[in-house]
Scaffold this motif. Structure first.
Motif, PDB file in Angstrom:
ATOM      1  N   HIS A 207     -72.806 -67.732 -61.648  1.00 52.79           N
ATOM      2  CA  HIS A 207     -71.812 -66.258 -61.734  1.00 52.79           C
ATOM      3  C   HIS A 207     -72.672 -65.430 -62.695  1.00 52.79           C
ATOM      4  O   HIS A 207     -71.927 -64.204 -62.628  1.00 52.79           O
ATOM      5  CB  HIS A 207     -70.760 -66.370 -62.104  1.00 52.79           C
ATOM      6  CG  HIS A 207     -69.458 -65.552 -60.593  1.00 52.79           C
ATOM      7  ND1 HIS A 207     -68.561 -66.211 -59.825  1.00 52.79           N
ATOM      8  CD2 HIS A 207     -68.994 -64.739 -60.865  1.00 52.79           C
ATOM      9  CE1 HIS A 207     -68.538 -64.755 -58.946  1.00 52.79           C
ATOM     10  NE2 HIS A 207     -68.685 -63.891 -59.673  1.00 52.79           N
ATOM     11  N   LEU A 210     -75.451 -62.784 -61.912  1.00 50.92           N
ATOM     12  CA  LEU A 210     -74.712 -61.803 -60.102  1.00 50.92           C
ATOM     13  C   LEU A 210     -73.719 -60.932 -61.397  1.00 50.92           C
ATOM     14  O   LEU A 210     -74.062 -59.799 -61.381  1.00 50.92           O
ATOM     15  CB  LEU A 210     -73.718 -62.419 -59.753  1.00 50.92           C
ATOM     16  CG  LEU A 210     -74.286 -63.280 -58.996  1.00 50.92           C
ATOM     17  CD1 LEU A 210     -72.576 -64.417 -57.544  1.00 50.92           C
ATOM     18  CD2 LEU A 210     -74.705 -62.712 -57.536  1.00 50.92           C
ATOM     19  N   THR A 215     -75.200 -57.452 -62.499  1.00 55.36           N
ATOM     20  CA  THR A 215     -73.548 -56.070 -62.062  1.00 55.36           C
ATOM     21  C   THR A 215     -74.226 -54.843 -63.466  1.00 55.36           C
ATOM     22  O   THR A 215     -73.811 -53.621 -62.871  1.00 55.36           O
ATOM     23  CB  THR A 215     -72.921 -56.810 -62.507  1.00 55.36           C
ATOM     24  OG1 THR A 215     -72.388 -57.309 -61.437  1.00 55.36           O
ATOM     25  CG2 THR A 215     -71.688 -55.340 -62.443  1.00 55.36           C
ATOM     26  N   MET A 279     -61.352 -59.249 -65.164  1.00 55.21           N
ATOM     27  CA  MET A 279     -62.002 -58.919 -65.120  1.00 55.21           C
ATOM     28  C   MET A 279     -61.865 -57.466 -64.438  1.00 55.21           C
ATOM     29  O   MET A 279     -62.837 -56.302 -64.097  1.00 55.21           O
ATOM     30  CB  MET A 279     -63.181 -59.443 -63.467  1.00 55.21           C
ATOM     31  CG  MET A 279     -64.174 -60.311 -64.505  1.00 55.21           C
ATOM     32  SD  MET A 279     -65.565 -59.411 -65.499  1.00 55.21           S
ATOM     33  CE  MET A 279     -66.305 -58.752 -63.587  1.00 55.21           C
ATOM     34  N   TYR A 317     -68.097 -51.790 -54.873  1.00 51.36           N
ATOM     35  CA  TYR A 317     -68.266 -52.696 -55.803  1.00 51.36           C
ATOM     36  C   TYR A 317     -66.273 -52.591 -56.001  1.00 51.36           C
ATOM     37  O   TYR A 317     -65.479 -53.772 -56.395  1.00 51.36           O
ATOM     38  CB  TYR A 317     -68.926 -51.937 -57.187  1.00 51.36           C
ATOM     39  CG  TYR A 317     -68.525 -52.766 -58.403  1.00 51.36           C
ATOM     40  CD1 TYR A 317     -68.192 -53.751 -58.372  1.00 51.36           C
ATOM     41  CD2 TYR A 317     -67.960 -51.869 -59.413  1.00 51.36           C
ATOM     42  CE1 TYR A 317     -68.281 -53.630 -59.944  1.00 51.36           C
ATOM     43  CE2 TYR A 317     -68.376 -52.474 -61.312  1.00 51.36           C
ATOM     44  CZ  TYR A 317     -68.059 -53.889 -60.980  1.00 51.36           C
ATOM     45  OH  TYR A 317     -67.847 -53.953 -62.162  1.00 51.36           O
ATOM     46  N   GLY A 324     -61.899 -60.530 -54.693  1.00 47.91           N
ATOM     47  CA  GLY A 324     -62.775 -61.587 -55.752  1.00 47.91           C
ATOM     48  C   GLY A 324     -61.719 -61.962 -56.963  1.00 47.91           C
ATOM     49  O   GLY A 324     -61.319 -62.937 -56.418  1.00 47.91           O
ATOM     50  N   SER A 328     -59.334 -65.873 -56.494  1.00 47.54           N
ATOM     51  CA  SER A 328     -59.433 -67.378 -57.065  1.00 47.54           C
ATOM     52  C   SER A 328     -58.722 -67.740 -57.518  1.00 47.54           C
ATOM     53  O   SER A 328     -58.506 -68.370 -58.051  1.00 47.54           O
ATOM     54  CB  SER A 328     -60.300 -66.492 -58.500  1.00 47.54           C
ATOM     55  OG  SER A 328     -59.198 -64.597 -58.424  1.00 47.54           O
ATOM     56  N   GLN A 333     -57.506 -69.900 -51.834  1.00 48.97           N
ATOM     57  CA  GLN A 333     -59.294 -70.868 -51.996  1.00 48.97           C
ATOM     58  C   GLN A 333     -58.172 -71.687 -50.230  1.00 48.97           C
ATOM     59  O   GLN A 333     -59.457 -71.959 -49.746  1.00 48.97           O
ATOM     60  CB  GLN A 333     -58.933 -71.339 -52.845  1.00 48.97           C
ATOM     61  CG  GLN A 333     -60.422 -69.981 -53.844  1.00 48.97           C
ATOM     62  CD  GLN A 333     -61.455 -71.123 -54.378  1.00 48.97           C
ATOM     63  OE1 GLN A 333     -61.428 -71.992 -54.635  1.00 48.97           O
ATOM     64  NE2 GLN A 333     -61.799 -70.202 -55.801  1.00 48.97           N
ATOM     65  N   VAL A 350     -73.342 -59.083 -52.758  1.00 45.07           N
ATOM     66  CA  VAL A 350     -75.180 -58.594 -53.972  1.00 45.07           C
ATOM     67  C   VAL A 350     -75.449 -57.293 -52.546  1.00 45.07           C
ATOM     68  O   VAL A 350     -76.722 -56.896 -52.975  1.00 45.07           O
ATOM     69  CB  VAL A 350     -75.815 -59.602 -53.163  1.00 45.07           C
ATOM     70  CG1 VAL A 350     -76.836 -59.201 -53.980  1.00 45.07           C
ATOM     71  CG2 VAL A 350     -74.831 -61.236 -53.709  1.00 45.07           C
TER      72      VAL A 350
HETATM   73  C1  HEM Z   1     -63.365 -59.187 -60.401  1.00 42.57           C
HETATM   74  C2  HEM Z   1     -65.058 -59.114 -59.945  1.00 42.57           C
HETATM   75  C3  HEM Z   1     -65.141 -61.217 -59.148  1.00 42.57           C
HETATM   76  C4  HEM Z   1     -64.481 -62.168 -58.708  1.00 42.57           C
HETATM   77  C5  HEM Z   1     -63.073 -62.149 -59.293  1.00 42.57           C
HETATM   78  C6  HEM Z   1     -64.972 -62.681 -58.296  1.00 42.57           C
HETATM   79  C7  HEM Z   1     -64.749 -63.448 -57.189  1.00 42.57           C
HETATM   80  C8  HEM Z   1     -64.868 -64.541 -56.537  1.00 42.57           C
HETATM   81  C9  HEM Z   1     -64.862 -66.400 -55.949  1.00 42.57           C
HETATM   82  C10 HEM Z   1     -63.545 -66.883 -56.388  1.00 42.57           C
HETATM   83  C11 HEM Z   1     -66.044 -66.510 -55.230  1.00 42.57           C
HETATM   84  C12 HEM Z   1     -65.870 -67.883 -54.949  1.00 42.57           C
HETATM   85  C13 HEM Z   1     -64.947 -68.355 -53.236  1.00 42.57           C
HETATM   86  C14 HEM Z   1     -65.208 -69.657 -53.188  1.00 42.57           C
HETATM   87  O1  HEM Z   1     -65.898 -70.355 -53.517  1.00 42.57           O
HETATM   88  O2  HEM Z   1     -63.401 -69.682 -52.490  1.00 42.57           O
HETATM   89  C15 HEM Z   1     -66.624 -65.561 -55.726  1.00 42.57           C
HETATM   90  C16 HEM Z   1     -67.736 -65.804 -54.912  1.00 42.57           C
HETATM   91  C17 HEM Z   1     -68.813 -64.948 -54.845  1.00 42.57           C
HETATM   92  N1  HEM Z   1     -68.898 -63.568 -55.279  1.00 42.57           N
HETATM   93 FE1  HEM Z   1     -67.355 -62.853 -56.237  1.00 42.57          FE
HETATM   94  N2  HEM Z   1     -66.591 -61.545 -57.279  1.00 42.57           N
HETATM   95  C18 HEM Z   1     -66.637 -61.390 -58.401  1.00 42.57           C
HETATM   96  C19 HEM Z   1     -67.370 -59.950 -58.397  1.00 42.57           C
HETATM   97  C20 HEM Z   1     -68.707 -60.624 -57.630  1.00 42.57           C
HETATM   98  C21 HEM Z   1     -69.821 -59.707 -57.903  1.00 42.57           C
HETATM   99  C22 HEM Z   1     -70.014 -57.969 -58.755  1.00 42.57           C
HETATM  100  C23 HEM Z   1     -70.883 -60.138 -57.404  1.00 42.57           C
HETATM  101  C24 HEM Z   1     -72.695 -59.813 -57.272  1.00 42.57           C
HETATM  102  C25 HEM Z   1     -72.613 -58.388 -57.043  1.00 42.57           C
HETATM  103  C26 HEM Z   1     -70.291 -61.323 -56.464  1.00 42.57           C
HETATM  104  C27 HEM Z   1     -70.603 -62.086 -55.992  1.00 42.57           C
HETATM  105  C28 HEM Z   1     -70.472 -63.307 -55.407  1.00 42.57           C
HETATM  106  C29 HEM Z   1     -71.483 -63.993 -54.998  1.00 42.57           C
HETATM  107  C30 HEM Z   1     -72.765 -64.101 -54.171  1.00 42.57           C
HETATM  108  C31 HEM Z   1     -70.317 -65.191 -54.059  1.00 42.57           C
HETATM  109  C32 HEM Z   1     -70.725 -66.052 -53.591  1.00 42.57           C
HETATM  110  C33 HEM Z   1     -70.865 -67.899 -54.022  1.00 42.57           C
HETATM  111  C34 HEM Z   1     -71.235 -69.253 -53.599  1.00 42.57           C
HETATM  112  O3  HEM Z   1     -72.553 -69.403 -52.712  1.00 42.57           O
HETATM  113  O4  HEM Z   1     -70.376 -69.501 -53.173  1.00 42.57           O
HETATM  114  N3  HEM Z   1     -69.225 -61.697 -56.684  1.00 42.57           N
HETATM  115  N4  HEM Z   1     -66.358 -64.298 -56.480  1.00 42.57           N
END
Ligand code: HEM
Ligand code: HEM
Length: 459
Positions: A207, A210, A215, A279, A317, A324, A328, A333, A350
């Motif tokens: 994370h 990222l 970011t 966040m 964004y 996001g 969580s 989930q 991304v």
């Molecule tokens: C408020 C901000 C964010 C929150 C709270 C958030 C939360 C999450 C959560 C909870 C997951 C996992 C979901 C799961 O496995 O069930 C996830 C996965 C992911 N997030 Fe975010 N996210 C946020 C912002 C971002 C940003 C800004 C990016 C990219 C620049 C990003 C890229 C990703 C990616 C690539 C995954 C996949 C990870 C994997 O391979 O399992 N997220 N995010």
């Protein structure tokens, strides 16, 4: 033949580093999306490449992900920032040659890492699959970049550090730590610790690459471009600095939200969920600042394809960072984890957020860096539409596929039984992916033609 002497001279020219990083980013975008497409074809027709070992999903997937991550998004963001930083500091980059050398080493790292992945050599931790020698090259790259950037800041003419400079310097310093720790570089053979501790570290890294690299660089670009394009002063520098420190405070340890179903300490799960919601603060500072600076002038974004890409990146964004925190929550989930829902989130994050801002920044900056107009503005517009429609398709298809999987599992269906109902969405994803691949190649052609045949600018 170009002599070594003339290459060295060229590498000293102003913005040569920015140019190298940006152009190589667009090459890797094309390469990386082709491998994404191969992976998508596999998921729609699993037997298609059955007898070709180097085209198996287990190799193609990490190759796609690492190429678009490092080769495309990170390289292009760095390229744009190597132009922005000297501008906001009113100083030349400390060393163009050092920036070029860092770019060459980084590109070699992505190339070697990709070839190794094709050959089945992997460290098998997400976003950290590249083998140890590649990690060493990446660390050398970031050490050179950090030194170059910090020296530029120290020698600046402009005393007030604009928000973009804060984010660029922060991203470099944080990455030097995050990359080494996250890739467990003290265990060169495995690149991993053992047990649950390693899972926690892997997601601290996953994370933070990222949140503390991509970011802040994307945000730095938005902070530079929006006031310039709208010709309006930034709404609030203070809000920008609050956003910077709160990003560091809340993002660094929310990786636990990837492990809510794993036996990590409960307090760590609670902290990661609470800070996932916190966040909203750094995200809101960015969006309020960009959108208030632009108020009453939104039409200027739609008139300029580069500005449009960047601006739409800020909208993605917002969507990513509303989705996001919600995903969580453990209750959400139960339906969304371990399935295509997350892949949908990953792509709008991304590509939609950081990728769109990287591309918008690159098209905006390229004429200043090359002193040539973009070969065809209409191709930028075409690329924008292909990427946008392809990505919207991804988002809808993968979100629906994820809900079908999640709901089916909750009702006790096996993974295997649900696969036939996913088929239409996997086929549609191939079609949406084709649009993104086409857009990426049109972009690459446009950039190469800009370098070769772009009309000289007067500024
Ligand atoms: C408020 C901000 C964010 C929150 C709270 C958030 C939360 C999450 C959560 C909870 C997951 C996992 C979901 C799961 O496995 O069930 C996830 C996965 C992911 N997030 Fe975010 N996210 C946020 C912002 C971002 C940003 C800004 C990016 C990219 C620049 C990003 C890229 C990703 C990616 C690539 C995954 C996949 C990870 C994997 O391979 O399992 N997220 N995010
Ligand atoms: C520059 C554009 C792109 C970016 C930045 C990007 C990024 C990513 C990321 C971060 C992941 C990991 C997701 C996760 O583990 O949660 C991923 C996986 C994937 N991407 Fe992309 N991608 C892009 C374009 C494409 C294209 C054009 C296709 C082709 C259809 C594609 C197909 C895939 C597939 C099949 C996976 C693996 C999904 C799975 O394991 O179920 N991507 N991509």
């Amino acid at each position: 033949m170009i002599s070594l002497h003339s290459l060295i001279n060229q590498s000293k020219q102003e913005y040569s580093a920015a140019k190298l990083w940006m152009v190589s980013g667009s090459v890797w975008l094309a390469v990386g999306t082709v491998f994404g497409l191969l992976g998508a074809i596999h998921l729609a027709a699993p037997d298609y490449f059955a007898n070709v070992p180097w085209l198996q999903f287990g190799r193609v997937r990490p190759l796609h992900v690492n190429t678009v991550f490092f080769g495309f998004v990170i390289a292009m963001l760095i390229g744009v920032c190597l132009y922005i930083l000297p501008r906001v500091l009113n100083t030349r980059l400390y060393s163009e040659s050092m920036g070029v050398i860092a770019g060459v080493i980084f590109n070699a790292a992505v190339l070697i890492g990709d070839i190794a992945l094709l050959a089945g050599q992997t460290q098998a931790r997400e976003y950290a699959e590249y083998i140890f020698p590649v990690d060493v090259l990446v660390v050398i790259t970031f050490a050179l970049l950090t030194y170059n950037i910090v020296m530029t800041v120290l020698r600046r003419q402009e005393k007030i550090l604009y928000v973009s400079a804060w984010y660029i310097v922060g991203a470099m310093l944080w990455t030097c730590v995050v990359y080494v720790v996250g890739n467990v570089m003290w265990h060169p053979r495995t690149g991993a610790e053992t047990g649950i501790g390693d899972a926690i570290n892997a997601w601290y890294y996953g994370h933070d690459v990222l949140g503390l690299l991509m970011t802040p660089l994307a945000v730095a670009i938005a902070y530079y471009m929006v006031p310039r394009i709208t010709r309006a002063p930034l709404y609030s520098q203070l809000l920008g600095i609050i956003g910077f420190w709160s990003l560091l405070a809340f993002y660094a340890h929310i990786g636990g939200h990837h492990l809510l179903q794993a036996p990590i300490p409960t307090w760590l799960k609670s902290v990661s969920v609470i800070d996932s919601f916190a966040m909203m603060i750094p995200v809101a500072t960015v969006l309020i600042n960009q959108w208030y600076t632009s108020r009453g002038r939104f039409d200027v974004f739609m008139a300029n394809p580069a500005a449009k890409l960047m601006f739409v990146g800020t909208i993605w964004y917002a969507i990513v960072c509303i989705q996001g925190p919600l995903q969580s929550l453990a209750s959400v989930q139960r339906v969304t984890h371990f399935n295509n829902w997350v892949i949908g989130h990953a792509h709008i994050a991304v590509l939609g957020f950081t990728g769109f801002i990287a591309l918008g920044g690159m098209y905006y900056v390229l004429p200043y860096v090359t002193r040539r107009k973009i070969y065809r503005e209409e191709y930028v517009n075409l690329q924008y539409w292909l990427l946008l429609l392809g990505l919207l398709g991804f988002f809808v298809e993968l979100t629906i596929a994820g809900l079908i999987q999640g709901q089916g599992w909750l009702e006790g269906e096996t993974v295997y039984q649900i696969l036939p109902s996913l088929k239409p969405y996997m086929v549609l994803r191939v079609m949406s992916g084709l649009m993104i691949v086409t857009g990426s190649f049109i972009g690459l052609y446009n950039i190469i033609m800009t370098l070769l045949k772009g009309e000289p600018t007067t500024t």
